[in-house]
Design a protein around this motif. Structure first.
Motif, PDB file in Angstrom:
ATOM      1  N   LYS A   6      -5.820 -11.282   5.684  1.00 25.43           N
ATOM      2  CA  LYS A   6      -6.139 -11.601   4.295  1.00 25.43           C
ATOM      3  C   LYS A   6      -5.231 -12.720   3.831  1.00 25.43           C
ATOM      4  O   LYS A   6      -4.032 -12.707   4.079  1.00 25.43           O
ATOM      5  CB  LYS A   6      -5.942 -10.366   3.412  1.00 25.43           C
ATOM      6  CG  LYS A   6      -6.373 -10.534   1.973  1.00 25.43           C
ATOM      7  CD  LYS A   6      -6.187  -9.217   1.236  1.00 25.43           C
ATOM      8  CE  LYS A   6      -6.611  -9.354  -0.221  1.00 25.43           C
ATOM      9  NZ  LYS A   6      -8.044  -9.612  -0.368  1.00 25.43           N
ATOM     10  N   GLU A  51      -2.406   1.026   6.679  1.00 26.92           N
ATOM     11  CA  GLU A  51      -2.949   1.308   5.353  1.00 26.92           C
ATOM     12  C   GLU A  51      -4.240   2.101   5.477  1.00 26.92           C
ATOM     13  O   GLU A  51      -5.086   1.816   6.330  1.00 26.92           O
ATOM     14  CB  GLU A  51      -3.222  -0.001   4.608  1.00 26.92           C
ATOM     15  CG  GLU A  51      -3.818   0.197   3.232  1.00 26.92           C
ATOM     16  CD  GLU A  51      -4.084  -1.102   2.506  1.00 26.92           C
ATOM     17  OE1 GLU A  51      -4.542  -1.045   1.346  1.00 26.92           O
ATOM     18  OE2 GLU A  51      -3.843  -2.186   3.092  1.00 26.92           O
ATOM     19  N   TYR A  94       0.844  -1.191   0.000  1.00 30.30           N
ATOM     20  CA  TYR A  94       0.000   0.000   0.000  1.00 30.30           C
ATOM     21  C   TYR A  94       0.881   1.243   0.000  1.00 30.30           C
ATOM     22  O   TYR A  94       2.058   1.182   0.373  1.00 30.30           O
ATOM     23  CB  TYR A  94      -0.957   0.015   1.195  1.00 30.30           C
ATOM     24  CG  TYR A  94      -0.290   0.009   2.566  1.00 30.30           C
ATOM     25  CD1 TYR A  94      -0.083   1.196   3.258  1.00 30.30           C
ATOM     26  CD2 TYR A  94       0.119  -1.180   3.159  1.00 30.30           C
ATOM     27  CE1 TYR A  94       0.510   1.211   4.519  1.00 30.30           C
ATOM     28  CE2 TYR A  94       0.717  -1.184   4.419  1.00 30.30           C
ATOM     29  CZ  TYR A  94       0.908   0.011   5.090  1.00 30.30           C
ATOM     30  OH  TYR A  94       1.496   0.014   6.338  1.00 30.30           O
ATOM     31  N   VAL A 105      -7.769   3.011   4.143  1.00 37.61           N
ATOM     32  CA  VAL A 105      -8.835   2.467   3.302  1.00 37.61           C
ATOM     33  C   VAL A 105     -10.064   3.358   3.455  1.00 37.61           C
ATOM     34  O   VAL A 105     -10.713   3.357   4.498  1.00 37.61           O
ATOM     35  CB  VAL A 105      -9.172   1.015   3.691  1.00 37.61           C
ATOM     36  CG1 VAL A 105     -10.268   0.475   2.784  1.00 37.61           C
ATOM     37  CG2 VAL A 105      -7.937   0.137   3.631  1.00 37.61           C
ATOM     38  N   LYS A 140      -6.639   0.543   8.325  1.00 37.32           N
ATOM     39  CA  LYS A 140      -6.889  -0.897   8.291  1.00 37.32           C
ATOM     40  C   LYS A 140      -6.346  -1.522   9.574  1.00 37.32           C
ATOM     41  O   LYS A 140      -5.189  -1.308   9.934  1.00 37.32           O
ATOM     42  CB  LYS A 140      -6.203  -1.522   7.078  1.00 37.32           C
ATOM     43  CG  LYS A 140      -6.448  -3.019   6.950  1.00 37.32           C
ATOM     44  CD  LYS A 140      -5.764  -3.568   5.708  1.00 37.32           C
ATOM     45  CE  LYS A 140      -5.979  -5.070   5.588  1.00 37.32           C
ATOM     46  NZ  LYS A 140      -5.308  -5.617   4.379  1.00 37.32           N
ATOM     47  N   SER A 200      -9.146  -8.692  10.024  1.00 39.69           N
ATOM     48  CA  SER A 200      -8.530  -7.972   8.906  1.00 39.69           C
ATOM     49  C   SER A 200      -7.486  -8.803   8.176  1.00 39.69           C
ATOM     50  O   SER A 200      -6.877  -8.325   7.217  1.00 39.69           O
ATOM     51  CB  SER A 200      -7.865  -6.689   9.410  1.00 39.69           C
ATOM     52  OG  SER A 200      -6.802  -7.004  10.305  1.00 39.69           O
ATOM     53  N   SER A 219       2.058  -1.843   9.738  1.00 38.44           N
ATOM     54  CA  SER A 219       0.603  -1.852   9.892  1.00 38.44           C
ATOM     55  C   SER A 219       0.180  -1.254  11.219  1.00 38.44           C
ATOM     56  O   SER A 219      -0.945  -0.768  11.359  1.00 38.44           O
ATOM     57  CB  SER A 219       0.072  -3.285   9.774  1.00 38.44           C
ATOM     58  OG  SER A 219       0.439  -4.079  10.895  1.00 38.44           O
TER      59      SER A 219
END
Length: 311
Positions: A149, A102, A55, A104, A109, A147, A97
């Motif tokens: 992924k 990030e 990102y 969004v 996030k 969250s 993070s």
């Protein structure tokens, strides 16, 4: 070798010093549970340690209370030696993070607990070696798995590469080219790449883009036949390379397929190099040994041959 040893010793000494600063006085968590994500305006990610991730925009304040990227960057740099020695491939992703999440749609996030756990598992031994413990404010139990992924699909990667500037003028990488690029990093053949593998892919694409720009120098946004041959040779793909020979006949076939008006554009330039690199790696994995001749051969099943040539 001496330089490598000196560099390693320097990193370990620096690591010990910085760990004493960042991990020596952990802050107490005020409450359990994933901290509420911040909301605001997305801004370009400027922290050097977090460049090259999946990102390019973050939002402040972060979950640790930093009001801006400058403050967050001062603290996150304390983890640089840990990232440098690569105690865990997920450490950089996890740290960023938390410190520079990030953005969004204007919201941060949330941190993924699984990423935290993987980072901690890889680095806790080194941290403990210096007599410190994992920072309390970054305990993995504080985060959720909502969250997390499994990985980025080809269409998601294509979009992210565009957002990160991996285009030449109006030329962007096609979805088919992105799928070819993914085949280089998709070790488990899942059709998806995690953040670490995406970083590797992004770095690879960045290198190819630089090569392309160096060859065409902004004149026609394309390379000619001689430049394409030079690019292949630079990647070890030529008639003199035992791992992947590309004789004049095969180059002519390749040129006829991809060139238009005597030139090859950016998307095809990347596709050619990635495709041949993939085939080279596939060939190596099927390479035969102890041959009764001074030659290089590989053994493929029909399924393997079809899959590899369809890339």
């Amino acid at each position: 070798m001496q330089f490598a040893r000196d560099t390693s010793s320097f990193l370990l000494l620096t690591l010990g010093l910085l760990l004493s600063l960042s991990l020596g006085h952990p802050e107490k968590k005020e409450k359990e549970g994933n901290p509420p994500p911040s909301t605001g305006t997305c801004e370009p990610l400027q922290i050097p340690l977090c460049q090259g991730l999946s990102y390019s925009h973050t939002v402040m304040p972060n979950m640790l209370g930093h009001a801006n990227q400058e403050d967050a960057g001062l603290e996150i740099n304390q983890f640089y030696p840990l990232v440098k020695v690569r105690c865990s491939p997920e450490l950089q992703t996890f740290i960023c993070s938390a410190y520079a999440p990030e953005c969004v749609n204007g919201s941060a996030k949330p941190v993924c607990r699984t990423t935290c756990e993987t980072a901690k598992l890889g680095c806790i031994g080194l941290i403990n070696k210096f007599g410190f413990s994992w920072p309390r404010k970054l305990e993995c139990e504080s985060f959720s798995t909502e969250s997390c992924k499994e990985g980025f699909t080809a269409s998601e990667i294509q979009k992210k590469l565009v957002e990160m500037g991996h285009a030449v003028e109006e030329q962007v990488l096609s979805l088919q080219t992105v799928r070819i690029l993914m085949s280089l990093k998709d070790d488990d053949r899942s059709g998806k790449l995690n953040d670490h593998k995406f970083q590797e892919l992004q770095s690879y694409v960045s290198g190819l883009k630089k090569e392309f720009l160096d060859y065409q120098r902004g004149k026609n946004s394309a390379v000619n036949e001689r430049q394409m041959k030079n690019a292949l040779a630079a990647h070890g793909i030529n008639a003199n390379n035992l791992d992947l020979r590309l004789n004049d006949l095969n180059f002519s076939l390749l040129w006829d397929r991809y060139s238009t008006s005597g030139q090859i554009n950016y998307d095809d330039f990347v596709a050619i190099l990635a495709r041949l690199e993939t085939l080279k790696e596939r060939f190596k994995s099927h390479r035969m040994t102890n041959l009764p001749c001074d030659c290089v051969m590989a053994s493929f099943s029909l399924d393997d041959f079809i899959r590899d040539t369809l890339l």
